[in-house]
Design an enzyme around this catalytic site. Structure first.
Site, short mmCIF file in Angstrom:
data_model
loop_
_atom_site.label_atom_id
_atom_site.label_comp_id
_atom_site.label_asym_id
_atom_site.label_seq_id
_atom_site.Cartn_x
_atom_site.Cartn_y
_atom_site.Cartn_z
N SER A 142 -7.50 1.91 -3.61
CA SER A 142 -6.20 2.33 -3.08
C SER A 142 -5.31 2.96 -4.14
O SER A 142 -4.46 3.79 -3.82
CB SER A 142 -5.43 1.10 -2.60
OG SER A 142 -5.61 0.91 -1.25
N GLU B 217 0.83 -1.20 0.00
CA GLU B 217 0.00 0.00 0.00
C GLU B 217 0.87 1.26 0.00
O GLU B 217 0.65 2.19 -0.77
CB GLU B 217 -0.91 -0.02 1.24
CG GLU B 217 -1.82 1.17 1.35
CD GLU B 217 -2.86 1.19 0.26
OE1 GLU B 217 -3.72 0.31 0.24
OE2 GLU B 217 -2.81 2.10 -0.61
N ASP C 33 1.06 4.05 -3.01
CA ASP C 33 0.64 5.43 -2.74
C ASP C 33 1.76 6.41 -3.08
O ASP C 33 1.54 7.43 -3.73
CB ASP C 33 0.25 5.59 -1.27
CG ASP C 33 -0.99 4.79 -0.90
OD1 ASP C 33 -1.67 4.30 -1.83
OD2 ASP C 33 -1.27 4.64 0.30
#
Ligand SMILES: *[C@@H]1O[C@H](CO)[C@@H](O)[C@H](O)[C@H]1NC(C)=O
Ligand SMILES: *[C@@H]1O[C@H](CO)[C@@H](O)[C@H](O)[C@H]1NC(C)=O
Ligand SMILES: *[C@@H]1O[C@H](CO)[C@@H](O)[C@H](O)[C@H]1NC(C)=O
Ligand SMILES: *[C@@H]1O[C@H](CO)[C@@H](O)[C@H](O)[C@H]1NC(C)=O
Ligand SMILES: *[C@@H]1O[C@H](CO)[C@@H](O)[C@H](O)[C@H]1NC(C)=O
Ligand SMILES: *[C@@H]1O[C@H](CO)[C@@H](O)[C@H](O)[C@H]1NC(C)=O
Length: 590
Positions: free
Chosen positions: A502, A295, A299
């Site tokens: 996400s 994640e 990001d």
């Protein structure tokens, strides 16, 4: 603001003072939320415990309207955001609230362990202190899905006099349920990086390789698809972007370097700053498997590449104290993250959060307090983008109310002071992807900025056979959407493909950061809360997604939401077209 508690108590006139006769009454109470189950075992009363007490803000209802006013394009107050001190003074709890709570802490011998942080009172004590203070017992609970433990309670009490002065006390009854919103990870994807040529070839339309970008996403795909390839933001105009990280997710500098050298050579050598919150860390070696970096790497790689050369920060908020043992008490990461931001004199103007919970797993009092903190962040001139969730309209129609089937909304996407981002896939045309989260809040009513768009959806497009499964008067989301399937991401040196809202949130946030940069360079204030602008001026600058459908739950056949003309609860108003958005924002054609 942090000052000595004793100085505050001494010399203040206590009105309606607290007596020992003041009866404790239950303040909040829940039953054990699935998938948690109580575990035998004693919680060590000597273990350290940081308790946050949120005092009721004054002016909170008029404040919500004020946030909408400063975010609404045709309002006289548009763009007049608050600075830190103005905001603090505007919302400061009453003197009486401070006095009563501090007196209470003093009467329990906790004055020296307590401090005031703006509208919070923080008690750095032990579990035993918290149990005495709140007339409760903390216990150990296990999450049957993840095997993780937490220390929580199912109810706690306060002297009756204090009920009108306190919003929540945490951590108490809110069980940790926040998760990264990613669904698919394909590791070691063998394909070589796609080379783009500018020559006009059959599979390249307007600089977009429709063959490659239909299948997997790179920064070049997003630049061409969303039309921001030729815009260059400023590195030095004060504009910044931040990516929020929780749950021991660590963004890797070397993976970012590899990613940029392959997928965004113009940004090669660029790096991010790290903000560590609540004893957070950003480890640069994998301790425990790749779930620690997926994640965070996704990001930071997309947030930085898309907004390049905007200065970029990765905020790592620890949920747990250092040296965690299974019985130690983890904190509430949203509270820690948002109160940290609000203490900064300058907050990055664009923030992306790719984590979320099911709305029902979040007690309403907690959701309201966190949403009010998002409203404060918005009032400071910050656009917060959050993933809309990866379960379509909700994969279990029994979680909200076991006695009747209901779709399950997500939090914080359901808070009206954030911009929720859903997911699409494919190009020509771009379609809704089934996991894209969306729906209607059961906690927050529909804000007026989306009245027209949502009532049109409900009257012209919503299938009447299904409206019984959601709350038609609730805040509806997502607001917008962006690609969310098979993003090339470097993970421990190898190329992986990651999917989820996400991916959509940092992608959309990167473009918002470019727009904010353009505004600031042209003497305009940053957007702040985007939604009132998006639902008015911005709507026609987005590409409406009209195909594809979100998934629903097994209990209701045909559940989920199709993407339709105009706003819908799977892709919102649509995906970005930077050229049009820029024109709508600063009037500059590019
Ligand atoms: C577009 O992508 C495909 C698939 O990766 C590739 O074979 C093709 O060469 C690319 N076209 C151009 C003009 O770069
Ligand atoms: C993209 O992929 C979808 C699904 O495989 C396919 O139907 C569509 O034709 C593809 N579009 C392009 C432009 O390759
Ligand atoms: C990126 O920078 C590194 C070192 O700073 C260099 O070795 C590499 O060749 C560069 N890659 C590209 C594609 O410019
Ligand atoms: C690694 O993960 C396993 C299983 O989730 C857990 O039991 C173990 O404590 C973790 N180790 C560290 C160092 O975090
Ligand atoms: C849905 O949630 C309820 C309540 O938490 C639970 O009892 C039930 O087993 C879940 N059903 C499915 C299909 O996951
Ligand atoms: C539906 O939403 C409204 C507005 O937020 C709320 O007052 C109401 O309690 C919700 N209904 C249910 C059944 O949750």
């Amino acid at each position: 603001m942090k000052f000595s508690l004793l100085a505050l108590v001494v010399g203040t006139v206590i009105e309606g003072s607290l007596t020992s006769q003041d009866q404790y009454e239950v303040f909040e109470k829940i039953s054990v939320p699935a998938p948690w189950t109580p575990k035998a075992g004693i919680v060590d009363p000597e273990q350290s415990f940081k308790l946050r007490i949120h005092l009721k803000n004054k002016n909170i209802d008029s404040f919500h309207q004020k946030v909408y006013d400063v975010s609404t394009p045709d309002h006289p107050e548009y763009g007049r955001h608050f600075n830190r001190l103005e905001l603090r003074d505007h919302l400061a709890p009453s003197d009486e609230s401070y006095d009563l709570v501090l007196k209470w802490l003093e009467s329990k011998g906790l004055a020296e362990k307590s401090s005031v942080e703006d509208d919070w009172i923080v008690v750095q004590g032990t579990t035993g202190d918290a149990e005495k203070l709140l007339d409760t017992e903390f216990g150990l609970f296990e999450n049957l899905e993840t095997g993780k433990f937490t220390t929580r309670t199912l109810e706690y009490s306060l002297p009756k006099t204090l009920h009108a002065h306190v919003d929540i006390i945490a951590p108490t009854i809110k069980f940790p349920s926040m998760a990264p919103q990613m669904s698919t990870i394909v590791k070691d994807f063998p394909a070589p990086p796609v080379q783009f040529s500018t020559s006009s070839v059959a599979d390249v339309h307007d600089g977009l390789n429709v063959t490659a970008c239909n299948v997997t996403i790179t920064p070049d795909c997003l630049k061409a698809l969303y039309k921001f390839k030729h815009f260059r933001a400023s590195r030095r105009n004060g504009n910044e972007i931040a990516l929020a990280g929780f749950l021991e997710e660590y963004a890797q500098h070397d993976d970012l370097a590899t990613f940029l050298s392959i997928y965004d050579p113009a940004a090669n050598g660029s790096d991010f700053a790290t903000g560590l919150i609540n004893n957070g860390v950003n480890l640069q070696q994998i301790v425990n498997g790749s779930q620690e970096i997926v994640e965070a790497n996704l990001d930071i790689q997309y947030g930085l590449a898309i907004s390049y050369p905007t200065p970029t920060t990765y905020y790592s908020t620890a949920g747990r104290p250092p040296e965690t043992t299974p019985t130690e008490v983890d904190n509430e990461p949203y509270l820690e993250f948002l109160t940290y931001l609000l203490k900064l004199d300058k907050i990055p103007q664009t923030i992306s959060i790719s984590y979320g919970d099911g709305e029902t797993t979040v007690p309403e009092s907690y959701a309201r307090t966190v949403c009010d903190l998002f409203a404060q962040v918005a009032a400071r001139g910050v656009s917060v983008l959050v993933s809309s969730g990866d379960s379509g309209s909700g994969s279990n129609c029994s979680v909200v109310d076991p006695s009747k089937f209901q779709y399950a909304p997500a939090f914080p996407a359901s808070c009206p002071f954030v911009t929720a981002v859903g997911a699409t896939r494919y190009v020509e045309p771009e379609l809704a992807v089934s996991f894209s989260g969306g729906g209607f809040s059961n906690y927050f009513p529909r804000p007026s900025y989306q009245d027209a768009a949502v009532t049109t959806y409900l009257s012209e497009h919503a299938d009447p056979a299904y409206t019984q499964y959601f709350n038609t008067s609730g805040r509806a989301y997502p607001d917008v959407s962006a690609q969310g399937v098979f993003f090339h991401t470097i993970l421990s040196g190898s190329d992986g493909l990651v999917s989820g809202t996400s991916a959509s949130s940092p992608a959309f946030a990167g473009i918002v950061a470019l727009l904010n940069s353009d505004r600031i360079s042209n003497g305009l204030p940053p957007f702040g809360l985007l939604n009132p602008w998006l639902y008015s001026t911005g709507a026609s600058a987005l590409t409406d997604i009209v195909g594809g459908k979100s998934s629903g739950c097994s209990q209701v056949a045909g559940s989920g939401f199709p993407a339709v003309t105009g706003w819908d609860p799977v892709t919102g108003l649509g995906t970005p077209d930077f050229k049009k958005l820029r024109l709508a924002s600063t009037g500059i054609a590019s």
